[in-house]
Design a protein around this motif. Structure first.
Motif, PDB file in Angstrom:
ATOM      1  N   VAL A   8       3.384 -17.328   1.921  1.00  0.00           N
ATOM      2  CA  VAL A   8       3.104 -16.487   0.752  1.00  0.00           C
ATOM      3  C   VAL A   8       3.181 -15.006   1.127  1.00  0.00           C
ATOM      4  CG1 VAL A   8       1.325 -15.820  -0.919  1.00  0.00           C
ATOM      5  CG2 VAL A   8       1.704 -18.246  -0.383  1.00  0.00           C
ATOM      6  N   GLY A   9       2.581 -14.665   2.264  1.00  0.00           N
ATOM      7  CA  GLY A   9       2.577 -13.270   2.691  1.00  0.00           C
ATOM      8  C   GLY A   9       3.969 -12.758   3.018  1.00  0.00           C
ATOM      9  N   PHE A  10       4.780 -13.594   3.655  1.00  0.00           N
ATOM     10  CA  PHE A  10       6.147 -13.205   3.992  1.00  0.00           C
ATOM     11  C   PHE A  10       6.943 -12.910   2.724  1.00  0.00           C
ATOM     12  CE2 PHE A  10      10.598 -14.449   4.782  1.00  0.00           C
ATOM     13  CZ  PHE A  10      10.908 -13.595   5.831  1.00  0.00           C
ATOM     14  N   MET A  11       6.814 -13.793   1.721  1.00  0.00           N
ATOM     15  CA  MET A  11       7.524 -13.572   0.458  1.00  0.00           C
ATOM     16  C   MET A  11       6.960 -12.349  -0.273  1.00  0.00           C
ATOM     17  SD  MET A  11       7.994 -17.493  -0.906  1.00  0.00           S
ATOM     18  CE  MET A  11       9.117 -17.019  -2.224  1.00  0.00           C
TER      19      MET A  11
ATOM     20  N   VAL B 295      -2.099  -8.103  -0.292  1.00  0.00           N
ATOM     21  CA  VAL B 295      -2.007  -7.217   0.872  1.00  0.00           C
ATOM     22  C   VAL B 295      -0.565  -7.071   1.332  1.00  0.00           C
ATOM     23  CG1 VAL B 295      -2.628  -6.966   3.307  1.00  0.00           C
ATOM     24  CG2 VAL B 295      -4.359  -7.680   1.646  1.00  0.00           C
ATOM     25  N   MET B 296       0.169  -8.196   1.397  1.00  0.00           N
ATOM     26  CA  MET B 296       1.523  -8.145   1.933  1.00  0.00           C
ATOM     27  C   MET B 296       2.503  -7.487   0.962  1.00  0.00           C
ATOM     28  SD  MET B 296       1.115  -9.101   4.922  1.00  0.00           S
ATOM     29  CE  MET B 296       2.838  -9.061   5.412  1.00  0.00           C
ATOM     30  N   VAL B 297       2.228  -7.531  -0.333  1.00  0.00           N
ATOM     31  CA  VAL B 297       3.032  -6.738  -1.270  1.00  0.00           C
ATOM     32  C   VAL B 297       2.858  -5.256  -0.934  1.00  0.00           C
ATOM     33  CG1 VAL B 297       3.227  -5.966  -3.669  1.00  0.00           C
ATOM     34  CG2 VAL B 297       3.124  -8.405  -3.152  1.00  0.00           C
ATOM     35  N   GLY B 298       1.614  -4.869  -0.624  1.00  0.00           N
ATOM     36  CA  GLY B 298       1.359  -3.486  -0.204  1.00  0.00           C
ATOM     37  C   GLY B 298       2.099  -3.134   1.071  1.00  0.00           C
ATOM     38  N   VAL B 299       2.119  -4.066   2.028  1.00  0.00           N
ATOM     39  CA  VAL B 299       2.870  -3.836   3.269  1.00  0.00           C
ATOM     40  C   VAL B 299       4.359  -3.676   2.952  1.00  0.00           C
ATOM     41  CG1 VAL B 299       3.595  -4.869   5.469  1.00  0.00           C
ATOM     42  CG2 VAL B 299       1.209  -5.051   4.725  1.00  0.00           C
ATOM     43  N   GLY B 300       4.852  -4.524   2.025  1.00  0.00           N
ATOM     44  CA  GLY B 300       6.253  -4.439   1.636  1.00  0.00           C
ATOM     45  C   GLY B 300       6.598  -3.105   1.005  1.00  0.00           C
ATOM     46  N   LEU B 301       5.666  -2.515   0.225  1.00  0.00           N
ATOM     47  CA  LEU B 301       5.897  -1.199  -0.380  1.00  0.00           C
ATOM     48  C   LEU B 301       5.993  -0.099   0.681  1.00  0.00           C
ATOM     49  CD1 LEU B 301       3.468  -1.437  -3.432  1.00  0.00           C
ATOM     50  CD2 LEU B 301       5.976  -1.382  -3.523  1.00  0.00           C
ATOM     51  N   LEU B 302       5.342  -0.331   1.815  1.00  0.00           N
ATOM     52  CA  LEU B 302       5.395   0.650   2.908  1.00  0.00           C
ATOM     53  C   LEU B 302       6.619   0.475   3.808  1.00  0.00           C
ATOM     54  CD1 LEU B 302       1.634   0.619   4.035  1.00  0.00           C
ATOM     55  CD2 LEU B 302       2.795   2.382   2.680  1.00  0.00           C
ATOM     56  N   MET B 303       7.223  -0.712   3.761  1.00  0.00           N
ATOM     57  CA  MET B 303       8.335  -1.004   4.666  1.00  0.00           C
ATOM     58  C   MET B 303       9.495  -0.014   4.569  1.00  0.00           C
ATOM     59  SD  MET B 303       7.599  -3.434   6.722  1.00  0.00           S
ATOM     60  CE  MET B 303       9.096  -4.236   7.305  1.00  0.00           C
ATOM     61  N   PRO B 304       9.874   0.459   3.381  1.00  0.00           N
ATOM     62  CA  PRO B 304      10.978   1.430   3.319  1.00  0.00           C
ATOM     63  C   PRO B 304      10.719   2.713   4.090  1.00  0.00           C
ATOM     64  CG  PRO B 304      10.596   0.471   1.153  1.00  0.00           C
ATOM     65  CD  PRO B 304       9.459   0.028   2.036  1.00  0.00           C
ATOM     66  N   PHE B 305       9.431   3.031   4.337  1.00  0.00           N
ATOM     67  CA  PHE B 305       9.107   4.226   5.105  1.00  0.00           C
ATOM     68  C   PHE B 305       8.983   3.915   6.608  1.00  0.00           C
ATOM     69  CE2 PHE B 305       7.262   4.559   0.868  1.00  0.00           C
ATOM     70  CZ  PHE B 305       7.823   5.749   0.416  1.00  0.00           C
ATOM     71  N   ILE B 306       8.599   2.666   6.922  1.00  0.00           N
ATOM     72  CA  ILE B 306       8.347   2.276   8.310  1.00  0.00           C
ATOM     73  C   ILE B 306       9.561   1.636   8.964  1.00  0.00           C
ATOM     74  CG2 ILE B 306       6.929   0.806   9.796  1.00  0.00           C
ATOM     75  CD1 ILE B 306       4.730   0.980   7.659  1.00  0.00           C
ATOM     76  N   TRP B 307      10.240   0.758   8.214  1.00  0.00           N
ATOM     77  CA  TRP B 307      11.273  -0.076   8.821  1.00  0.00           C
ATOM     78  C   TRP B 307      12.496   0.697   9.324  1.00  0.00           C
ATOM     79  CZ3 TRP B 307      11.901  -4.313  11.279  1.00  0.00           C
ATOM     80  CH2 TRP B 307      13.178  -4.858  11.448  1.00  0.00           C
TER      81      TRP B 307
END
Length: 520
Positions: A95-98, A180-192
């Protein structure tokens, strides 16, 4: 205690990698088998056979296509302790990965950053479980799985109103994990992007270093074995951009093993730059260890040779057929670190030289993989040259080990007290069976200082991984009499007991005696 937690975390992480890696090895062999058979004239001209072989290729490709999500699920499943936590943790990992990719997709779509399908590969984007997102590959799965593992105990401890009790405890984990992981995904464009570029730069440097890089990688893979960290070293190269990247069949792949399997699926021979990072030297040192075993047998006292025969034969069969080298390596690692250093260098030399001799077999960690990825795919893989090197390594190891053992009176098996040899043979001989009274498990627990001294018990492919309350209460000689080949003490609380391929059965016995299977 902080250092103890770090070692425990690293060991558990390495063990959790074994779940997808075990599936990968089988899928890889099916992929290699299907790719090799597809070239046969009979298969090409027979519709039914062609369909069967095509199905083998598709089944083999399954694990590689879904590798990121497999890691996302396996990390919480492998690192969490009790069975309920493992099941909910694995589900939350999915679930978190998706959710992470859903968050990234939302950001990219709202900012008009999603690219057309034909541009995804060159723009670092991909379809992940039906969601267009950044191609984070296995790193994304590891990030998601690790976050879920760290969140799990905090979420289950949350107390919610009794009227909402149905959602409390483990059921709350996947729910909050999604948020939580949706929030992480929103940050990914800045981190990844910068993180990815750093990995790609490191990967390009390793790839461009040529023979030196191939040598150092293979040596590092061997010297980390005493600490049980070799799987972390190889996984970094196999599944992340550090191992390199390539466009194959119109798609971009990251990591040596992912690239290799893509080339196999396309029925192409791997390039030299990839061959040097595919751990081809492992196959050579396996046959070298067979030569070392013969030397150890001949250097043993005549009255002890019969007692170590089963030990050495089992070790040779394990390393050649199963690709597991630790049962033999730990017979000489601690009694002669110099011989182990020679062994590590020989692994590096083989890995460095083989590609330039024309050997492009790729991932050939055991006999079945050698047949699947080497022999069945034809002489273009260079397997006949590899056979010649195997023979050379057998005799080089044999003569070097025999000379060193006799010259420096190294206490390899058969040259020491018979009681230790018999204990080792009892554990590793393929003829021995575990009795129903769990006597070996009881003996091992007693040698480790008793139930109260064992804080944490786990295992990997060949060793018990333990955290003990007091290292002084453990008895190394008693551990060896109970079946341990060697003992590795990593710090004042963390230790590993090298057992061999029967380690899982022993650990299950110990679980029952300790009063549960919470570490399964």
């Amino acid at each position: 205690m902080g250092k103890k937690k770090v070692w425990g975390f690293i060991q558990s992480m390495g063990r959790s990698f074994m779940y997808p890696i075990a599936l990968l090895s089988v899928c890889g062999m099916l992929l290699g088998l299907g790719s090799g058979l597809s070239e046969l004239t009979l298969v090409k001209e027979t519709a039914a056979l062609n369909l069967i072989v095509s199905l083998l290729v598709e089944i083999g490709a399954f694990a590689f296509v879904n590798l990121p999500v497999l890691f996302a699920m396996s990390i919480p499943m492998g690192m969490l302790k009790d069975k309920e936590a493992k099941s909910y943790g694995a589900f939350a990992g999915l679930v978190g990965f998706m959710g992470m990719h859903l968050g990234t997709n939302f950001y990219l779509s709202t900012n008009n950053l999603l690219v057309p399908a034909e541009e995804m590969a060159t723009s670092g984007q991909a379809m992940v479980l039906g969601i267009q997102s950044y191609n984070t590959s296995v790193l994304g799965g590891i990030i998601a799985g690790t976050i879920i593992y760290l969140l799990y105990p905090k979420i289950v401890a949350i107390r919610i109103p009794e009227s909402l009790g149905f959602y409390s405890g483990p059921r709350l984990v996947p729910i909050l994990s999604l948020i939580v992981m949706v929030g992480v995904g929103l940050l990914m464009p800045f981190i990844w992007p910068p993180f990815f570029n750093m990995f790609m730069t490191l990967g390009r440097w390793i790839s461009s270093s040529g023979p030196v890089g191939y040598f150092l990688y293979a040596v590092a893979e061997r010297v980390t074995i005493p600490f049980g960290l070799n799987h972390l070293v190889t996984s970094t190269f196999r599944f992340t951009p550090i191992g390199g990247s390539a466009m194959i069949g119109g798609e971009e792949y990251f990591g040596t093993l992912n690239m290799f399997m893509a080339y196999v699926k396309e029925n192409q021979v791997i390039p030299l730059a990839l061959a040097g990072k595919m751990e081809q030297g492992k196959l050579m040192i396996q046959y070298g260890l067979a030569g070392a075993s013969l030397a150890m047998y001949q250097c043993a006292k005549k009255e002890n040779r019969k007692s170590i025969q089963g030990l050495l034969i089992a070790g040779v069969l394990t390393v050649i057929i199963g690709g597991v080298s630790e049962p033999i390596e730990f017979l000489f690692l601690f009694v002669s670190p110099a011989l182990f250093g020679f062994h590590a260098v020989m692994n590096g030399l083989a890995n460095m030289v083989l590609p330039y001799l024309g050997v492009r077999m790729g991932f050939t960690g055991d006999l079945i993989q050698f047949l699947s990825f080497g022999v069945l795919r034809g002489t273009r893989t260079g397997w006949p040259i590899a056979v010649l090197v195997m023979i050379a390594y057998f005799f080089i190891y044999y003569f070097v080990f025999k000379w060193a053992i006799q010259k420096f009176n190294i206490m390899t098996p058969g040259r020491e007290e018979p009681v230790t040899i018999e204990a080792q043979e009892t554990m590793l001989s393929t003829e021995g069976e575990t009795n129903t009274a769990y006597s070996q498990g009881k003996e091992m627990i007693a040698a480790l200082g008793g139930k109260e001294n064992i804080v944490s018990l786990d295992n990997c492919v060949t060793r018990l991984r333990l955290i003990v309350a007091n290292m002084d209460q453990t008895d190394e000689q008693a551990i060896k009499r109970a079946g341990g080949i060697a003992v590795v003490k990593l710090d004042e609380h963390t230790m590993q007991v090298i057992i061999g391929t029967k380690v899982y059965d022993l650990r299950k016995e110990m679980d029952v005696i300790l009063g549960g299977e919470q570490n399964d």
